[in-house]
Design a protein around this motif. Structure first.
Motif, PDB file in Angstrom:
ATOM      1  N   ALA A   1       0.822  -1.214   0.000  1.00 60.52           N
ATOM      2  CA  ALA A   1       0.000   0.000   0.000  1.00 60.52           C
ATOM      3  C   ALA A   1       0.858   1.267   0.000  1.00 60.52           C
ATOM      4  CB  ALA A   1      -0.918   0.004   1.212  1.00 60.52           C
ATOM      5  N   HIS A   2       2.191   1.091  -0.064  1.00 61.22           N
ATOM      6  CA  HIS A   2       3.142   2.227  -0.100  1.00 61.22           C
ATOM      7  C   HIS A   2       3.096   3.043   1.186  1.00 61.22           C
ATOM      8  CE1 HIS A   2       3.684   1.217  -4.289  1.00 61.22           C
ATOM      9  NE2 HIS A   2       2.388   1.351  -4.497  1.00 61.22           N
ATOM     10  N   LEU A   3       2.784   2.373   2.301  1.00 56.62           N
ATOM     11  CA  LEU A   3       2.810   3.044   3.601  1.00 56.62           C
ATOM     12  C   LEU A   3       4.216   2.902   4.162  1.00 56.62           C
ATOM     13  CD1 LEU A   3      -0.015   2.863   6.265  1.00 56.62           C
ATOM     14  CD2 LEU A   3       2.364   3.237   6.856  1.00 56.62           C
ATOM     15  N   LYS A   4       4.967   4.011   4.196  1.00 56.63           N
ATOM     16  CA  LYS A   4       6.406   3.964   4.468  1.00 56.63           C
ATOM     17  C   LYS A   4       6.773   4.343   5.905  1.00 56.63           C
ATOM     18  CE  LYS A   4       7.164   3.230   0.039  1.00 56.63           C
ATOM     19  NZ  LYS A   4       7.583   1.894  -0.452  1.00 56.63           N
ATOM     20  N   ASN A   5       5.883   5.014   6.614  1.00 57.60           N
ATOM     21  CA  ASN A   5       6.213   5.544   7.942  1.00 57.60           C
ATOM     22  C   ASN A   5       6.403   4.398   8.941  1.00 57.60           C
ATOM     23  OD1 ASN A   5       5.920   6.652  10.630  1.00 57.60           O
ATOM     24  ND2 ASN A   5       5.070   8.508   9.709  1.00 57.60           N
ATOM     25  N   ASP A   6       7.627   4.229   9.443  1.00 60.13           N
ATOM     26  CA  ASP A   6       7.928   3.107  10.337  1.00 60.13           C
ATOM     27  C   ASP A   6       7.166   3.193  11.653  1.00 60.13           C
ATOM     28  OD1 ASP A   6       9.638   1.868   8.550  1.00 60.13           O
ATOM     29  OD2 ASP A   6      11.430   2.888   9.318  1.00 60.13           O
ATOM     30  N   HIS A   7       6.912   4.418  12.142  1.00 62.62           N
ATOM     31  CA  HIS A   7       6.160   4.569  13.393  1.00 62.62           C
ATOM     32  C   HIS A   7       4.713   4.122  13.194  1.00 62.62           C
ATOM     33  CE1 HIS A   7       9.303   6.760  15.586  1.00 62.62           C
ATOM     34  NE2 HIS A   7       9.594   7.314  14.418  1.00 62.62           N
ATOM     35  N   VAL A   8       4.139   4.446  12.042  1.00 61.38           N
ATOM     36  CA  VAL A   8       2.789   3.990  11.736  1.00 61.38           C
ATOM     37  C   VAL A   8       2.760   2.472  11.606  1.00 61.38           C
ATOM     38  CG1 VAL A   8       0.919   4.053  10.048  1.00 61.38           C
ATOM     39  CG2 VAL A   8       2.151   6.160  10.633  1.00 61.38           C
ATOM     40  N   ARG A   9       3.755   1.895  10.981  1.00 61.39           N
ATOM     41  CA  ARG A   9       3.805   0.444  10.817  1.00 61.39           C
ATOM     42  C   ARG A   9       3.837  -0.256  12.179  1.00 61.39           C
ATOM     43  NH1 ARG A   9       7.208  -1.875   5.873  1.00 61.39           N
ATOM     44  NH2 ARG A   9       6.415  -0.580   4.178  1.00 61.39           N
ATOM     45  N   GLU A  10       4.663   0.270  13.087  1.00 61.18           N
ATOM     46  CA  GLU A  10       4.751  -0.325  14.415  1.00 61.18           C
ATOM     47  C   GLU A  10       3.405  -0.258  15.133  1.00 61.18           C
ATOM     48  OE1 GLU A  10       7.261   0.309  18.594  1.00 61.18           O
ATOM     49  OE2 GLU A  10       7.546   1.675  16.896  1.00 61.18           O
ATOM     50  N   TYR A  11       2.760   0.872  15.031  1.00 57.95           N
ATOM     51  CA  TYR A  11       1.434   1.062  15.644  1.00 57.95           C
ATOM     52  C   TYR A  11       0.416   0.099  15.058  1.00 57.95           C
ATOM     53  CZ  TYR A  11      -3.142   3.543  15.302  1.00 57.95           C
ATOM     54  OH  TYR A  11      -4.475   3.886  15.252  1.00 57.95           O
ATOM     55  N   VAL A  12       0.385  -0.066  13.743  1.00 55.89           N
ATOM     56  CA  VAL A  12      -0.568  -0.969  13.099  1.00 55.89           C
ATOM     57  C   VAL A  12      -0.290  -2.407  13.510  1.00 55.89           C
ATOM     58  CG1 VAL A  12      -1.383  -1.882  10.894  1.00 55.89           C
ATOM     59  CG2 VAL A  12      -0.978   0.575  11.154  1.00 55.89           C
ATOM     60  N   ARG A  13       0.969  -2.804  13.515  1.00 60.40           N
ATOM     61  CA  ARG A  13       1.324  -4.174  13.914  1.00 60.40           C
ATOM     62  C   ARG A  13       0.824  -4.487  15.321  1.00 60.40           C
ATOM     63  NH1 ARG A  13       6.371  -3.289  11.189  1.00 60.40           N
ATOM     64  NH2 ARG A  13       7.244  -2.506  13.149  1.00 60.40           N
TER      65      ARG A  13
ATOM     66  N   ARG B   1     -15.371  10.581   3.436  1.00 64.02           N
ATOM     67  CA  ARG B   1     -16.128  11.798   3.157  1.00 64.02           C
ATOM     68  C   ARG B   1     -15.786  12.922   4.131  1.00 64.02           C
ATOM     69  NH1 ARG B   1     -17.719   7.700   1.079  1.00 64.02           N
ATOM     70  NH2 ARG B   1     -19.163   7.530  -0.682  1.00 64.02           N
ATOM     71  N   MET B   2     -15.353  12.585   5.313  1.00 58.63           N
ATOM     72  CA  MET B   2     -15.170  13.591   6.365  1.00 58.63           C
ATOM     73  C   MET B   2     -13.729  14.088   6.504  1.00 58.63           C
ATOM     74  SD  MET B   2     -18.126  14.243   7.427  1.00 58.63           S
ATOM     75  CE  MET B   2     -17.558  15.358   8.697  1.00 58.63           C
ATOM     76  N   ALA B   3     -12.758  13.374   5.944  1.00 57.50           N
ATOM     77  CA  ALA B   3     -11.357  13.759   6.111  1.00 57.50           C
ATOM     78  C   ALA B   3     -10.622  13.599   4.782  1.00 57.50           C
ATOM     79  CB  ALA B   3     -10.696  12.895   7.189  1.00 57.50           C
ATOM     80  N   ARG B   4      -9.411  14.096   4.737  1.00 54.36           N
ATOM     81  CA  ARG B   4      -8.520  13.854   3.595  1.00 54.36           C
ATOM     82  C   ARG B   4      -7.802  12.540   3.882  1.00 54.36           C
ATOM     83  NH1 ARG B   4      -9.107  18.751   5.421  1.00 54.36           N
ATOM     84  NH2 ARG B   4      -9.464  20.507   3.999  1.00 54.36           N
ATOM     85  N   VAL B   5      -8.019  11.532   3.051  1.00 53.87           N
ATOM     86  CA  VAL B   5      -7.552  10.182   3.354  1.00 53.87           C
ATOM     87  C   VAL B   5      -6.548   9.727   2.304  1.00 53.87           C
ATOM     88  CG1 VAL B   5      -8.250   7.764   3.630  1.00 53.87           C
ATOM     89  CG2 VAL B   5      -9.701   9.589   4.540  1.00 53.87           C
ATOM     90  N   GLY B   6      -5.363   9.296   2.768  1.00 53.94           N
ATOM     91  CA  GLY B   6      -4.344   8.796   1.854  1.00 53.94           C
ATOM     92  C   GLY B   6      -3.014   8.616   2.551  1.00 53.94           C
ATOM     93  N   VAL B   7      -2.189   7.675   2.076  1.00 57.02           N
ATOM     94  CA  VAL B   7      -0.900   7.407   2.726  1.00 57.02           C
ATOM     95  C   VAL B   7       0.051   8.592   2.595  1.00 57.02           C
ATOM     96  CG1 VAL B   7      -1.054   4.908   2.471  1.00 57.02           C
ATOM     97  CG2 VAL B   7      -0.024   6.266   0.638  1.00 57.02           C
ATOM     98  N   GLU B   8      -0.161   9.430   1.580  1.00 59.80           N
ATOM     99  CA  GLU B   8       0.735  10.569   1.394  1.00 59.80           C
ATOM    100  C   GLU B   8       0.711  11.524   2.581  1.00 59.80           C
ATOM    101  OE1 GLU B   8      -3.115  11.617  -0.939  1.00 59.80           O
ATOM    102  OE2 GLU B   8      -1.936   9.832  -0.391  1.00 59.80           O
ATOM    103  N   TYR B   9      -0.364  11.506   3.351  1.00 61.11           N
ATOM    104  CA  TYR B   9      -0.486  12.441   4.468  1.00 61.11           C
ATOM    105  C   TYR B   9       0.338  12.029   5.685  1.00 61.11           C
ATOM    106  CZ  TYR B   9      -4.358  14.153   1.656  1.00 61.11           C
ATOM    107  OH  TYR B   9      -5.115  14.652   0.631  1.00 61.11           O
ATOM    108  N   ILE B  10       0.772  10.758   5.721  1.00 58.68           N
ATOM    109  CA  ILE B  10       1.551  10.332   6.900  1.00 58.68           C
ATOM    110  C   ILE B  10       2.932   9.798   6.514  1.00 58.68           C
ATOM    111  CG2 ILE B  10      -0.358   9.982   8.508  1.00 58.68           C
ATOM    112  CD1 ILE B  10       1.069   7.032   6.704  1.00 58.68           C
ATOM    113  N   ASN B  11       3.214   9.685   5.233  1.00 62.72           N
ATOM    114  CA  ASN B  11       4.528   9.172   4.821  1.00 62.72           C
ATOM    115  C   ASN B  11       5.634  10.196   4.999  1.00 62.72           C
ATOM    116  OD1 ASN B  11       3.946   6.531   4.174  1.00 62.72           O
ATOM    117  ND2 ASN B  11       3.613   6.935   1.988  1.00 62.72           N
ATOM    118  N   ASN B  12       5.308  11.474   4.861  1.00 61.83           N
ATOM    119  CA  ASN B  12       6.350  12.505   4.830  1.00 61.83           C
ATOM    120  C   ASN B  12       6.179  13.535   5.932  1.00 61.83           C
ATOM    121  OD1 ASN B  12       7.625  11.483   2.354  1.00 61.83           O
ATOM    122  ND2 ASN B  12       5.716  12.131   1.364  1.00 61.83           N
ATOM    123  N   LEU B  13       5.760  13.098   7.105  1.00 66.25           N
ATOM    124  CA  LEU B  13       5.610  14.020   8.230  1.00 66.25           C
ATOM    125  C   LEU B  13       6.977  14.559   8.649  1.00 66.25           C
ATOM    126  CD1 LEU B  13       3.076  12.000  10.447  1.00 66.25           C
ATOM    127  CD2 LEU B  13       2.575  13.956   8.972  1.00 66.25           C
ATOM    128  N   ALA B  14       7.015  15.834   9.018  1.00 69.08           N
ATOM    129  CA  ALA B  14       8.259  16.431   9.510  1.00 69.08           C
ATOM    130  C   ALA B  14       8.762  15.654  10.723  1.00 69.08           C
ATOM    131  CB  ALA B  14       8.040  17.899   9.850  1.00 69.08           C
TER     132      ALA B  14
END
Length: 613
Positions: free
Chosen positions: A11-23, A153-166
């Motif tokens: 799914a091209h989800l690259k953020n390692d912190h997000v991956r750890e949380y999902v796991r 419908r209620m938010a902007r949804v996509g992996v691009e929003y969490i892959n490149n966080l500062a």
């Protein structure tokens, strides 16, 4: 479950912190499958939900869903703010220790998604590039496909929003597990539902509901409770249950923006979506920014700026029609991919209906099911007058479907806020509008905001149910600190917004008719407020604020009894003196309230007393 990392990689989800949380939470909940959701998946998810019977077709690109009958609204008594610091406890935030709540929710969620798919929803509660973007990113995990559709419908949804966080670790962790809705003991001493915001850890854990207010975690839990805490902890912004609209004078080119808080049933959504009255339409154009949440901060130019962090509207369906809210009717028209919840549905014609949509319900009952899914034609004599739709029935539609949505609603820099208004349904005390220049007095007015309570419901006939800034259900830290934060943020503005209190609901004391026509004519009061701010009118000074004179208020094309207008543009001093006592008792429960608020209270009280001498 299939390999989590492989699914996230695909799914091209690259953020390692997000991956750890999902796991971690995939392991806790025991979901059989995992799927990352983006906005591009919406059509497929709709098709799958239709095939599974989770939603029903309701016309061209319109859909209908039905909740479990005990799961149709937010549950304030089950909604908790948890932190590690007992000093965060306030009157309204239902505070509990973080360790206790995390352990309880982890226990309830363990294995609770077995046999289901966990949907991973990366989202952003702001336009990309916003100065508040670091507080806006989140990832909701849910085992409910319909929740994923609503979030699209209620938010902007996509992996691009969490892959490149500062800061890759700076995202809200939001976990929603539906639970066995028929066996949760809703409303009983054995109630197993918990809706917890662990505010100082930026973690949201909701168990035991599929209703939007409890399950769309980017909305209220993140957009209000968590964001309010973040705004205070960072000292950078306010997150409020506010509508936001823009008004353009087509003759002068001036544009104003107004934000405002309104308790339940006080007209917030209708005002946010209002249009100019016909008599003023050639000159004034009204734009919609948002009907429920505003984040506000001080810009580099010293002005207050605001934005709607949401990307959609989760509106109450009841009483929405061409007169009350024509904008909403257009926003839920065929082709908009709107999802209706808990309204009446015709399983044969795929039509929908709710109270107030038309004067009378459909006469032909064939195929009509009420919000519980029961045939209306089979109702007993006792049941025949029961509502077809639930009073809290909803529609969910994207902002882009609103016909007068502002062209710059997605501008990351936000829009300058010229006015902040409060309004509660009040029958006998509040005039049409009263403006307040002083910041402390404006904040005081917001803290003492309320809507009418009835004797039957609350035993408070003639009093108000106070709802500070309309945030009573969404407070996440103590009220005294909340007031101080408001004073600090607005006080830092070098070009401050004007405050005002509005009331569209004053009634005649004898026959009970509404004195003000309301709806689109409400714009007239807001125009006067902006003219006052700009120094074009001066108004009439009273102990509770500046009121319009009859000459200043635009009445072109307005149909109103002159006597009613006189009442709307005056104050009842004796009734206000009674109210001051109620306000003092309300404020006295808040620990650490800034002295500026008490000074404002005394100033109003003394001015009222002087008026009576």
């Amino acid at each position: 479950m299939a390999d989590v990392d492989a699914i996230l990689e695909a799914a091209h989800l690259k953020n390692d912190h997000v991956r750890e949380y999902v796991r971690y939470w995939a392991g806790v909940t025991g979901a059989d499958n995992l799927e990352v959701v983006t906005a591009d998946d919406d059509a497929r998810l709709l098709s799958e939900a239709l095939e599974a019977g989770e939603i029903e077709p309701a016309g061209e690109d319109l859909y209908y869903s039905r909740s479990y009958y005990k799961d149709t609204a937010r549950s304030e008594e089950r909604t908790i703010v948890a932190t590690s610091n007992p000093a965060d406890k306030g009157i309204y935030n239902n505070w509990y220790p973080a360790d206790e709540m995390k352990a309880k929710l982890t226990g309830l969620m363990t294995g609770a998604s077995k046999g289901k798919t966990m949907y991973v929803i990366p989202y952003l509660m702001s336009a990309p590039g916003s100065p508040l973007e670091r507080y806006a990113a989140g990832v909701e995990l849910t085992d409910n496909r319909t929740v994923a559709l609503h979030m699209n419908r209620m938010a902007r949804v996509g992996v691009e929003y969490i892959n490149n966080l500062a800061d890759p670790d700076s995202f809200v962790r939001a976990v929603h597990v539906t639970g066995d809705l028929e066996n949760l003991g809703q409303g009983s001493p054995e109630d197993k539902r918990y809706f917890v915001t662990v505010a100082d850890e930026r973690t949201i854990l909701h168990f035991g509901s599929s209703y939007g207010g409890n399950a769309l975690l980017g909305k209220i839990a993140h957009g209000l409770r968590q964001a309010a805490y973040d705004g205070w902890a960072s000292r950078k912004f306010l997150a409020e249950q506010f509508m936001l609209l823009g008004i353009t004078d087509k003759v002068t080119g001036k544009k104003w923006h107004i934000a405002g808080g309104f308790p339940s049933a006080s007209g917030k959504t209708n005002l946010a979506m209002t249009l100019s009255p016909d008599a003023l339409g050639d000159r004034y154009y009204v734009e919609f920014y948002g009907d429920d949440i505003a984040w506000m901060w001080v810009g580099e130019d010293g002005r207050l700026y605001g934005m709607n962090p949401e990307n959609g509207v989760f509106g109450v369906a009841k009483d929405t029609n061409e007169k009350t809210n024509p904008t909403a009717i257009d926003a839920i028209a065929p082709g908009t991919k709107t999802i209706f919840t808990n309204i009446a549905y015709n399983e044969k014609t795929e039509d929908v209906w709710f109270e107030g949509r038309t004067v009378d319900p459909p006469k032909d009952l064939d195929g009509w099911l009420d919000w519980k899914g029961k045939p209306i034609a089979d109702r007993s004599a006792v049941e025949k007058n029961d509502p077809w739709a639930h009073p809290n029935s909803r529609f969910t539609t994207a902002l882009g479907n609103v016909p007068n949505v502002a062209a710059d609603y997605d501008n990351p820099v936000g829009v300058p806020i010229d006015g902040i208004i409060f309004g509660g349904r009040t029958r006998d005390r509040e005039p049409l509008i009263r403006a307040i220049y002083d910041v402390a007095e404006g904040v005081y007015d917001g803290l003492t905001l309320g809507a009418e309570a009835t004797f039957a419901a609350d035993g408070l006939d003639g009093q108000l149910r106070y709802d500070p800034m309309s945030m009573r259900p969404f407070m996440s830290y103590p009220e005294g600190l909340y007031a101080a934060h408001w004073l600090n943020i607005i006080g830092a503005c070098t070009d401050k917004p004007i405050f005002a209190h509005v009331n569209w609901f004053q009634r005649d004391a004898e026959d009970g008719h509404f004195l003000w026509p309301g709806y689109r004519d409400n714009l007239r009061a807001l125009l006067w407020l902006m003219q006052l701010r700009d120094g074009e009118v001066s108004g009439l000074q009273t102990p509770v604020g500046v009121l319009p004179t009859e000459e200043e208020l635009s009445t072109v094309g307005l149909e109103i009894d002159p006597a009613d207008l006189d009442t709307l543009l005056s104050i009842d001093a004796e009734r206000w003196k009674q109210e001051i006592g109620f306000r003092q008792a309300h404020l006295e429960q808040f620990a650490g309230l800034p002295e500026e608020i008490w000074t404002a209270h005394r100033r109003v009280a003394e001015a009222l007393e002087a008026l009576g001498d």
